[in-house]
Design an enzyme around this catalytic site. Structure first.
Site, PDB file in Angstrom:
ATOM      1  N   GLU A 156     -20.928 110.026  27.150  1.00  0.00           N
ATOM      2  CA  GLU A 156     -19.946 109.796  28.221  1.00  0.00           C
ATOM      3  C   GLU A 156     -19.480 108.349  28.242  1.00  0.00           C
ATOM      4  O   GLU A 156     -19.683 107.632  29.229  1.00  0.00           O
ATOM      5  CB  GLU A 156     -20.573 110.135  29.571  1.00  0.00           C
ATOM      6  CG  GLU A 156     -21.047 111.560  29.678  1.00  0.00           C
ATOM      7  CD  GLU A 156     -21.949 111.786  30.877  1.00  0.00           C
ATOM      8  OE1 GLU A 156     -22.055 112.941  31.302  1.00  0.00           O
ATOM      9  OE2 GLU A 156     -22.536 110.804  31.390  1.00  0.00           O
TER      10      GLU A 156
ATOM     11  N   GLY B 134     -17.130 105.242  28.828  1.00  0.00           N
ATOM     12  CA  GLY B 134     -15.967 104.930  29.647  1.00  0.00           C
ATOM     13  C   GLY B 134     -15.381 103.597  29.222  1.00  0.00           C
ATOM     14  O   GLY B 134     -14.342 103.506  28.560  1.00  0.00           O
ATOM     15  N   ARG B 135     -16.127 102.526  29.536  1.00  0.00           N
ATOM     16  CA  ARG B 135     -15.667 101.163  29.278  1.00  0.00           C
ATOM     17  C   ARG B 135     -15.267 100.949  27.812  1.00  0.00           C
ATOM     18  O   ARG B 135     -14.239 100.334  27.528  1.00  0.00           O
ATOM     19  CB  ARG B 135     -16.804 100.212  29.647  1.00  0.00           C
ATOM     20  CG  ARG B 135     -16.411  98.747  29.704  1.00  0.00           C
ATOM     21  CD  ARG B 135     -17.644  97.852  29.851  1.00  0.00           C
ATOM     22  NE  ARG B 135     -18.585  98.305  30.841  1.00  0.00           N
ATOM     23  CZ  ARG B 135     -18.605  97.897  32.119  1.00  0.00           C
ATOM     24  NH1 ARG B 135     -17.737  97.011  32.547  1.00  0.00           N
ATOM     25  NH2 ARG B 135     -19.511  98.372  32.949  1.00  0.00           N
TER      26      ARG B 135
ATOM     27  N   ARG C 138     -13.966  92.954  40.288  1.00  0.00           N
ATOM     28  CA  ARG C 138     -15.205  92.807  39.517  1.00  0.00           C
ATOM     29  C   ARG C 138     -15.819  91.408  39.606  1.00  0.00           C
ATOM     30  O   ARG C 138     -17.024  91.268  39.507  1.00  0.00           O
ATOM     31  CB  ARG C 138     -14.997  93.246  38.057  1.00  0.00           C
ATOM     32  CG  ARG C 138     -14.678  94.749  37.955  1.00  0.00           C
ATOM     33  CD  ARG C 138     -14.705  95.284  36.535  1.00  0.00           C
ATOM     34  NE  ARG C 138     -16.046  95.373  36.009  1.00  0.00           N
ATOM     35  CZ  ARG C 138     -16.595  94.524  35.180  1.00  0.00           C
ATOM     36  NH1 ARG C 138     -15.882  93.482  34.752  1.00  0.00           N
ATOM     37  NH2 ARG C 138     -17.819  94.670  34.761  1.00  0.00           N
TER      38      ARG C 138
ATOM     39  N   CYS D  34      -7.094  87.762  51.819  1.00  0.00           N
ATOM     40  CA  CYS D  34      -7.599  86.866  52.849  1.00  0.00           C
ATOM     41  C   CYS D  34      -9.110  86.840  52.796  1.00  0.00           C
ATOM     42  O   CYS D  34      -9.798  87.420  53.630  1.00  0.00           O
ATOM     43  CB  CYS D  34      -7.105  87.345  54.208  1.00  0.00           C
ATOM     44  SG  CYS D  34      -7.347  86.115  55.457  1.00  0.00           S
ATOM     45  N   GLU D  35      -9.626  86.166  51.770  1.00  0.00           N
ATOM     46  CA  GLU D  35     -11.055  86.201  51.496  1.00  0.00           C
ATOM     47  C   GLU D  35     -11.341  85.082  50.491  1.00  0.00           C
ATOM     48  O   GLU D  35     -10.744  85.076  49.404  1.00  0.00           O
ATOM     49  CB  GLU D  35     -11.345  87.581  50.883  1.00  0.00           C
ATOM     50  CG  GLU D  35     -12.747  87.871  50.566  1.00  0.00           C
ATOM     51  CD  GLU D  35     -13.352  88.916  51.500  1.00  0.00           C
ATOM     52  OE1 GLU D  35     -12.616  89.547  52.274  1.00  0.00           O
ATOM     53  OE2 GLU D  35     -14.565  89.053  51.434  1.00  0.00           O
TER      54      GLU D  35
ATOM     55  N   TYR E 199     -19.450  91.446  41.002  1.00  0.00           N
ATOM     56  CA  TYR E 199     -20.511  91.185  40.005  1.00  0.00           C
ATOM     57  C   TYR E 199     -20.431  89.803  39.365  1.00  0.00           C
ATOM     58  O   TYR E 199     -21.151  89.545  38.400  1.00  0.00           O
ATOM     59  CB  TYR E 199     -20.447  92.194  38.846  1.00  0.00           C
ATOM     60  CG  TYR E 199     -20.051  93.608  39.166  1.00  0.00           C
ATOM     61  CD1 TYR E 199     -20.885  94.426  39.920  1.00  0.00           C
ATOM     62  CD2 TYR E 199     -18.868  94.145  38.674  1.00  0.00           C
ATOM     63  CE1 TYR E 199     -20.532  95.740  40.183  1.00  0.00           C
ATOM     64  CE2 TYR E 199     -18.512  95.468  38.929  1.00  0.00           C
ATOM     65  CZ  TYR E 199     -19.345  96.252  39.688  1.00  0.00           C
ATOM     66  OH  TYR E 199     -18.988  97.547  39.938  1.00  0.00           O
TER      67      TYR E 199
HETATM   68  N1  LLP Z   1     -22.028 108.443  32.606  1.00  0.00           N
HETATM   69  C1  LLP Z   1     -22.603 108.180  33.789  1.00  0.00           C
HETATM   70  C2  LLP Z   1     -23.490 109.172  34.377  1.00  0.00           C
HETATM   71  C3  LLP Z   1     -22.362 106.962  34.426  1.00  0.00           C
HETATM   72  O1  LLP Z   1     -22.952 106.719  35.592  1.00  0.00           O
HETATM   73  C4  LLP Z   1     -21.482 106.021  33.842  1.00  0.00           C
HETATM   74  C5  LLP Z   1     -21.170 104.769  34.509  1.00  0.00           C
HETATM   75  C6  LLP Z   1     -20.895 106.351  32.614  1.00  0.00           C
HETATM   76  C7  LLP Z   1     -21.199 107.558  32.024  1.00  0.00           C
HETATM   77  C8  LLP Z   1     -19.938 105.434  31.912  1.00  0.00           C
HETATM   78  O2  LLP Z   1     -20.508 104.223  31.577  1.00  0.00           O
HETATM   79  P1  LLP Z   1     -19.721 103.189  30.617  1.00  0.00           P
HETATM   80  O3  LLP Z   1     -19.616 103.799  29.241  1.00  0.00           O
HETATM   81  O4  LLP Z   1     -18.394 102.953  31.192  1.00  0.00           O
HETATM   82  O5  LLP Z   1     -20.574 101.980  30.629  1.00  0.00           O
HETATM   83  N2  LLP Z   1     -18.167  99.554  38.128  1.00  0.00           N
HETATM   84  C9  LLP Z   1     -19.067  98.999  37.139  1.00  0.00           C
HETATM   85  C10 LLP Z   1     -19.527 100.030  36.149  1.00  0.00           C
HETATM   86  C11 LLP Z   1     -20.262 101.187  36.804  1.00  0.00           C
HETATM   87  C12 LLP Z   1     -20.664 102.226  35.810  1.00  0.00           C
HETATM   88  C13 LLP Z   1     -21.293 103.377  36.493  1.00  0.00           C
HETATM   89  N3  LLP Z   1     -21.600 104.473  35.662  1.00  0.00           N
HETATM   90  C14 LLP Z   1     -18.352  97.840  36.445  1.00  0.00           C
HETATM   91  O6  LLP Z   1     -17.212  97.542  36.788  1.00  0.00           O
HETATM   92  O7  LLP Z   1     -18.918  97.209  35.568  1.00  0.00           O
END
Ligand code: LLP
Length: 431
Positions: free
Chosen positions: A290, A292-293, A330, A361-362, A334
């Site tokens: 899975e 994403g990033r 972000r 405003c922060e 973080y």
């Molecule tokens: N699968 C599950 C169950 C997850 O919880 C996540 C991310 C992914 C896949 C995808 O992860 P990736 O490949 O994108 O690392 N908002 C945070 C990132 C939170 C990720 C949460 N879960 C940020 O901006 O860094």
């Protein structure tokens, strides 16, 4: 430049996928998210090639759409043969609206509502990843009422902390997600899931974290999970067919970051898995990932207009832009670091160090501090790099700022895929 798709024109303008960012800012306005479709597609293919070459194609890449959820993203990943991970009714709805086949969706969530579970059951989501015992009970009822048996996976905490300097394996991970292995909770959950009439347990899931730069924590998670699947087979006589190893491969946000390419990570995971299977004489499971990033993060940039510059003698210089934490929270959340440059003088040296401030405003509304940048003033176009993941998807209407537009660039041409919100949109639900 962080990624090869970013170049500088003869005029000194920043180009992304061949499109002139200064022209894009003029035509579409700012703040503007710009995504490089070619790079997104290359990344999708990159994942699929590793599964094909290392694992005879016995797997499914499900784009973690929390990184960037909009209809066009689902269309793109679908056309590349990927599935998607959705984590809410809203993401599920968007994916289905985009025409994504439900059976290629994985539904997540540690606190899914009955409405969300119903929606997943009724629309035929391929795999629902269950997080806790009450959810199993609720889902079994909902599936029974719908006259269906649903395919589920269980989210397991494999006890790997990938975010420490040297990753550690411990049973004491404090996380709200999933069932712990070490305490026996996970095995009890497997027994419970197997007993429900309307649930078909097809496999296990784990996700060890995000923005992980190295291969070994992932490989270790694969070994731990396979060992657990083998113990389920020994104790309960059940051979689970699927293993979902989540997302997490990191990307290059700054010049200092040195992430392992995701291809190396997936290859290392699959090798570790195959070795574990061979050692335990366990049939190699169908695998899901899975990411994403690593699919969208490096493929996107955000363009802003510089509104003002403010120098506080002996303290710092602020460069103030027309967006901020409402389109990229972000740094505020973080202290994430980014590279930025002035898109209309992209070839010049970044000779200053500045703090980039937003319009909210922060005081903490910053894009970053101590960032190298070309000397910048009012009217310049600022490009922040590697913002394709978790920027638009985490955007808010704080201060009633309309959410920004997304354009997708391909072969030098840009098209709008998410319109900029209007003030009318802002008051749409106000009574
Ligand atoms: N699968 C599950 C169950 C997850 O919880 C996540 C991310 C992914 C896949 C995808 O992860 P990736 O490949 O994108 O690392 N908002 C945070 C990132 C939170 C990720 C949460 N879960 C940020 O901006 O860094």
């Amino acid at each position: 430049m962080l990624t090869p798709n970013l170049t500088v024109s003869a005029e000194g303008h920043l180009l992304i996928g061949g499109a002139d960012t200064v022209a894009l800012a003029q035509t579409h306005g700012t703040p503007l998210y710009v995504m490089d479709e070619t790079m997104i597609r290359e990344n999708c293919r990159g994942y699929e090639i590793v599964i094909r070459d290392e694992y005879n194609g016995r797997g499914l890449i499900c784009f973690a759409s929390k990184a960037l959820s909009c209809k066009e993203m689902y269309r793109i990943v679908d056309s590349e043969g990927l599935g998607a991970d959705v984590i809410s009714g809203g993401e599920l709805y968007t994916a289905l609206q985009a025409g994504m086949p439900a059976e290629k969706l994985v539904m997540h969530g540690n606190s899914k509502s009955n409405e969300e579970l119903k929606m997943a059951v009724e629309t035929g989501v391929g795999r629902i990843v269950c997080d806790n015992l009450p959810e199993l009970e609720r889902l079994n009822c909902i599936a029974g009422e719908a006259g269906k048996t649903v395919r589920i996976m269980l989210r397991i905490k494999p006890g790997i902390d990938a975010h420490t300097h040297e990753f550690v394996q411990t049973g004491k991970i404090d996380s709200k997600f999933g069932f712990a292995l070490e305490t026996g909770e996970a095995l009890e959950a497997v027994k419970a899931a197997l007993a429900y009439e309307h649930l078909e347990l097809v496999g296990l899931h784990c996700h060890i974290g995000s923005q992980i730069l190295d291969t070994e924590p992932f490989a270790e998670a694969a070994r731990v999970m396979l060992r657990f699947m083998d113990s389920i087979r020994k104790e309960l006589g059940v051979t689970l067919p699927d293993l979902n190893l989540g997302g997490g491969p990191g990307i290059k946000y700054t010049e200092e970051d040195d992430p392992k390419p995701f291809g190396d990570i997936v290859r290392a995971i699959l090798r570790a898995l195959r070795e574990s299977c061979a050692a335990a004489n366990y049939p190699e499971p169908f695998v899901l990932f899975e990411p994403g990033r690593s699919i969208v993060g490096g493929a996107g940039i955000t363009l802003y207009t510089v509104m003002a510059r403010k120098t506080i003698p002996n303290v710092r210089t602020y460069v103030l832009v027309d967006g901020g934490m409402c389109d990229n929270p972000r740094y505020a959340l973080y202290q994430s670091r980014y590279e930025a440059l002035i898109a209309n003088r992209a070839g010049d040296a970044r000779s200053e160090r500045v703090t980039i401030g937003g319009k909210c405003c922060e005081s903490g509304d910053l894009i970053g501090d101590d960032m190298p940048l070309q000397p910048a003033g009012t009217g310049d176009v600022l490009a922040v790099l590697a913002t394709g993941a978790y920027n638009y998807s985490m955007a808010s209407n704080y201060n009633r700022n309309p959410r920004a537009e997304i354009v997708m660039v391909r072969d030098g041409e840009a098209r709008t895929v998410v319109r900029r919100e209007s003030y009318e949109d802002i008051v749409r639900n106000d009574l």
